[in-house]
Scaffold this active site. Structure first.
Site, PDB file in Angstrom:
ATOM      1  N   GLY A  70       1.548  -2.315   5.432  1.00  0.00           N
ATOM      2  CA  GLY A  70       1.736  -2.140   3.993  1.00  0.00           C
ATOM      3  C   GLY A  70       0.547  -2.437   3.113  1.00  0.00           C
ATOM      4  O   GLY A  70       0.617  -2.243   1.894  1.00  0.00           O
TER       5      GLY A  70
ATOM      6  N   GLU B 126       1.085  -4.922  11.439  1.00  0.00           N
ATOM      7  CA  GLU B 126       1.281  -3.509  11.762  1.00  0.00           C
ATOM      8  C   GLU B 126       0.632  -2.608  10.721  1.00  0.00           C
ATOM      9  O   GLU B 126       1.292  -1.784  10.091  1.00  0.00           O
ATOM     10  CB  GLU B 126       2.789  -3.210  11.818  1.00  0.00           C
ATOM     11  CG  GLU B 126       3.562  -4.070  12.794  1.00  0.00           C
ATOM     12  CD  GLU B 126       5.062  -4.113  12.486  1.00  0.00           C
ATOM     13  OE1 GLU B 126       5.516  -3.410  11.561  1.00  0.00           O
ATOM     14  OE2 GLU B 126       5.779  -4.873  13.159  1.00  0.00           O
ATOM     15  N   PRO B 127      -0.678  -2.758  10.508  1.00  0.00           N
ATOM     16  CA  PRO B 127      -1.311  -1.933   9.485  1.00  0.00           C
ATOM     17  C   PRO B 127      -1.492  -0.500   9.954  1.00  0.00           C
ATOM     18  O   PRO B 127      -1.811  -0.251  11.117  1.00  0.00           O
ATOM     19  CB  PRO B 127      -2.673  -2.605   9.301  1.00  0.00           C
ATOM     20  CG  PRO B 127      -2.969  -3.207  10.635  1.00  0.00           C
ATOM     21  CD  PRO B 127      -1.644  -3.615  11.215  1.00  0.00           C
TER      22      PRO B 127
ATOM     23  N   ARG C   8      -2.079   2.555   7.143  1.00  0.00           N
ATOM     24  CA  ARG C   8      -2.927   3.111   6.084  1.00  0.00           C
ATOM     25  C   ARG C   8      -4.259   2.366   5.915  1.00  0.00           C
ATOM     26  O   ARG C   8      -5.308   2.993   5.768  1.00  0.00           O
ATOM     27  CB  ARG C   8      -2.147   3.061   4.771  1.00  0.00           C
ATOM     28  CG  ARG C   8      -2.798   3.800   3.621  1.00  0.00           C
ATOM     29  CD  ARG C   8      -2.086   3.456   2.297  1.00  0.00           C
ATOM     30  NE  ARG C   8      -0.648   3.555   2.414  1.00  0.00           N
ATOM     31  CZ  ARG C   8       0.068   4.652   2.137  1.00  0.00           C
ATOM     32  NH1 ARG C   8      -0.539   5.726   1.694  1.00  0.00           N
ATOM     33  NH2 ARG C   8       1.383   4.652   2.292  1.00  0.00           N
TER      34      ARG C   8
ATOM     35  N   CYS D 186       3.840  28.861  -1.271  1.00  0.00           N
ATOM     36  CA  CYS D 186       4.727  29.360  -2.331  1.00  0.00           C
ATOM     37  C   CYS D 186       5.691  28.278  -2.803  1.00  0.00           C
ATOM     38  O   CYS D 186       6.896  28.338  -2.532  1.00  0.00           O
ATOM     39  CB  CYS D 186       5.477  30.584  -1.835  1.00  0.00           C
ATOM     40  SG  CYS D 186       4.338  31.827  -1.257  1.00  0.00           S
ATOM     41  N   GLU D 187       5.150  27.252  -3.441  1.00  0.00           N
ATOM     42  CA  GLU D 187       5.920  26.140  -4.009  1.00  0.00           C
ATOM     43  C   GLU D 187       5.124  25.604  -5.184  1.00  0.00           C
ATOM     44  O   GLU D 187       3.909  25.442  -5.072  1.00  0.00           O
ATOM     45  CB  GLU D 187       6.029  24.973  -2.996  1.00  0.00           C
ATOM     46  CG  GLU D 187       6.763  25.250  -1.731  1.00  0.00           C
ATOM     47  CD  GLU D 187       8.279  25.175  -1.876  1.00  0.00           C
ATOM     48  OE1 GLU D 187       8.775  24.614  -2.881  1.00  0.00           O
ATOM     49  OE2 GLU D 187       8.958  25.682  -0.965  1.00  0.00           O
TER      50      GLU D 187
ATOM     51  N   TYR E   6      -1.246   9.386   6.948  1.00  0.00           N
ATOM     52  CA  TYR E   6      -0.129  10.199   6.452  1.00  0.00           C
ATOM     53  C   TYR E   6      -0.629  11.554   5.931  1.00  0.00           C
ATOM     54  O   TYR E   6      -0.111  12.091   4.963  1.00  0.00           O
ATOM     55  CB  TYR E   6       0.661   9.419   5.384  1.00  0.00           C
ATOM     56  CG  TYR E   6       1.078   8.053   5.892  1.00  0.00           C
ATOM     57  CD1 TYR E   6       2.020   7.944   6.900  1.00  0.00           C
ATOM     58  CD2 TYR E   6       0.468   6.889   5.423  1.00  0.00           C
ATOM     59  CE1 TYR E   6       2.361   6.706   7.425  1.00  0.00           C
ATOM     60  CE2 TYR E   6       0.812   5.640   5.938  1.00  0.00           C
ATOM     61  CZ  TYR E   6       1.756   5.562   6.936  1.00  0.00           C
ATOM     62  OH  TYR E   6       2.099   4.338   7.451  1.00  0.00           O
TER      63      TYR E   6
HETATM   64  C1  LIG Z   1       5.118   2.534   8.248  1.00  0.00           C
HETATM   65  C2  LIG Z   1       5.220   1.214   8.872  1.00  0.00           C
HETATM   66  C3  LIG Z   1       4.090   0.409   8.993  1.00  0.00           C
HETATM   67  C4  LIG Z   1       2.738   0.797   8.467  1.00  0.00           C
HETATM   68  O1  LIG Z   1       2.674   0.847   7.079  1.00  0.00           O
HETATM   69  P1  LIG Z   1       1.264   1.027   6.353  1.00  0.00           P
HETATM   70  O2  LIG Z   1       1.600   1.026   4.921  1.00  0.00           O
HETATM   71  O3  LIG Z   1       0.691   2.320   6.796  1.00  0.00           O
HETATM   72  O4  LIG Z   1       0.402  -0.120   6.747  1.00  0.00           O
HETATM   73  C5  LIG Z   1       4.234  -0.803   9.639  1.00  0.00           C
HETATM   74  N1  LIG Z   1       5.437  -1.218  10.131  1.00  0.00           N
HETATM   75  C6  LIG Z   1       6.538  -0.462  10.018  1.00  0.00           C
HETATM   76  C7  LIG Z   1       7.804  -0.956  10.574  1.00  0.00           C
HETATM   77  C8  LIG Z   1       6.468   0.775   9.378  1.00  0.00           C
HETATM   78  O5  LIG Z   1       7.578   1.506   9.266  1.00  0.00           O
END
Ligand SMILES: *Cc1c(COP(=O)(O)O)cnc(C)c1O
Length: 429
Positions: A238, A287-288, A290, A357-358, A386
């Site tokens: 996140g 869990e990065p 982005r 076409c949107e 993404y």
């Molecule tokens: C999407 C997701 C992430 C990664 O989120 P980022 O914003 O890309 O860092 C990590 N953990 C879980 C469970 C997710 O669904």
């Protein structure tokens, strides 16, 4: 920081001139900087050094095999959300015992596959899922490692489509029910409790909600530990990135007005979360997605037409929402910069749109950009996360190629789809 920069008014990725590259590989095309990904990974790793931790890259952000391999080399684990992602991680040389399996809708065949490969942990989001994993593990004659994803009910200042930490979201188990669900998990014979996980959302630009989530979960973690041996706590991903950047500024006055400076660096993030995490005295998983790959990618595109109407001017480019859906889906903002900069050209207010076409098929609306002519090429910045992974064949448009650059080395890490690829698997009755 990233490795895209102008050298004598030509945009480069590391040591490669992107205008020249775009002529060789065609447009649209995704280009990634390996050095940027490595730097992003290493900065986070270093900032968290005081803490026993593991970075499990959120595979869904960009699952190209070459990028997964690069992250395997850096020592990353992986957070996966499907059997397909586990398959790709293994294909790239990753290890299942360094993978956590997330997601609200794990299917029986995916659970079976992940168990048979020896995945480190299932991050479970409901009691029904616990029961199913227990059942499948029983059938396979093994014990399934699990953690519960607990929803701390914190507000995250981000787009509502990517906020996940409130009770009203479909994600996780409510704080008030977590104890009970852990007790249920402990009563199931084919499960082993390994940890606790949370993930409050994506593109978060202040550390406050992360700290708040840790603080809200701390009493629960302490209480659960009295009864069950926990091996880890995962704070999820996140960490946000800055989509607006100085590279695009043709006009300093215009640039000043933008709400820049909101970056959440690895160091800022770590300095806020380190202390509350250290108090847990548990190995910490992150869990990065982005923040590792987002600013490491650009989408190259070429101007096909200029269309001037009494109300608006449009630059129609050869990339579309099928290549990059973030503006349409999340109102995502992406900087747009020319591959050849012409400092003397005037700025104009323009919509940059694709051929699909949107009406949602746009990359910028009423944006002040240096005038671009038909045939000139541009880069849509910060599209490493993404981007390609959310691509589709809508309008029967082949997916663009992906190109990885490291120094002067250029590798096409995914070929452009052909029209034949579009019909593969389809059958006329
Ligand atoms: C999407 C997701 C992430 C990664 O989120 P980022 O914003 O890309 O860092 C990590 N953990 C879980 C469970 C997710 O669904």
């Amino acid at each position: 920081m990233h490795s895209f920069h102008y050298t004598s008014d030509s945009l480069h990725c590391e040591g490669v001139d992107l205008e020249t590259l775009s002529k060789e590989v065609g447009t649209p095309a995704y280009v990634y900087s390996a050095t940027t990904i490595r730097d992003n990974f290493r900065s986070l790793h270093k900032a968290l050094a005081p803490l026993k931790h593991r970075i499990c890259y959120a595979t869904k952000a960009n699952s190209n095999l070459a990028i997964l391999r690069l992250l395997v080399e850096e020592g990353a684990g992986f957070d996966i959300v499907s059997g397909g992602e586990l398959f790709k991680v293994l294909r790239a040389g990753g290890r299942a015992d360094q993978c956590t399996f997330a997601g609200v809708g794990k299917m029986p065949h995916e659970i079976e596959y992940a168990l048979s490969q020896g995945v480190y942990c299932f991050n479970v989001e409901s009691e029904g899922e616990l029961d199913l994993i227990n059942f499948i593990a029983g059938k396979l004659g093994c014990k399934a490692p699990i953690a519960l994803r607990v929803n701390p009910d914190v507000d995250t200042p981000t787009h509502h489509y990517i906020s996940t930490g409130k009770n009203k979201n479909k994600f996780g188990i409510g704080l008030d029910r977590a104890e009970e669900v852990y007790t249920h998990a402990a009563s199931l014979p084919h499960l082993t409790i390994r940890g606790m996980q949370t993930h409050i959302g994506s593109q978060i630009l202040t550390a406050t909600p992360f700290v708040e989530a840790i603080k809200k979960l701390t009493p629960l973690i302490q209480s659960i530990r009295k009864r069950h041996a926990l091996e880890f706590f995962s704070i999820g991903g996140g960490i946000g990135i800055v989509y607006e950047e100085a590279l695009a500024s043709g006009d300093p006055a215009w640039w000043k007005e933008r709400k820049n400076g909101a970056q959440l660096s690895a160091e800022d993030y770590a300095s806020a979360v380190l202390e509350p995490l250290q108090q847990l005295e548990l190995p910490i998983f992150l869990e990065p997605g982005r923040s590792l790959v987002g600013n490491a990618g650009v989408l190259l595109s070429k101007a096909l037409y200029r269309k001037e109407t009494p109300k608006k001017n449009f630059l129609i480019v050869d990339a579309g929402m099928n290549d990059l859906i973030r503006p349409a889906l999340y109102q995502g903002y992406h900087e747009i910069v020319p591959l050849q900069r012409h400092p003397n050209r005037a700025l104009e207010k323009i919509d940059v749109v694709g051929p699909v076409c949107e009406s949602g098929d746009f990359f910028a609306q009423e944006r002040m950009l240096s005038r671009m002519e038909v045939g000139e090429s541009l880069a849509i910045m910060s599209t490493g996360a993404y981007g390609f992974v959310m691509g589709s064949n809508y309008n029967a448009r082949p997916l663009p190629p992906e190109i990885l650059i490291e120094g002067k080395k250029v590798t096409v890490v995914r070929r452009r789809q052909s029209w034949e690829d579009l019909v593969r698997g389809e059958i006329i009755t």
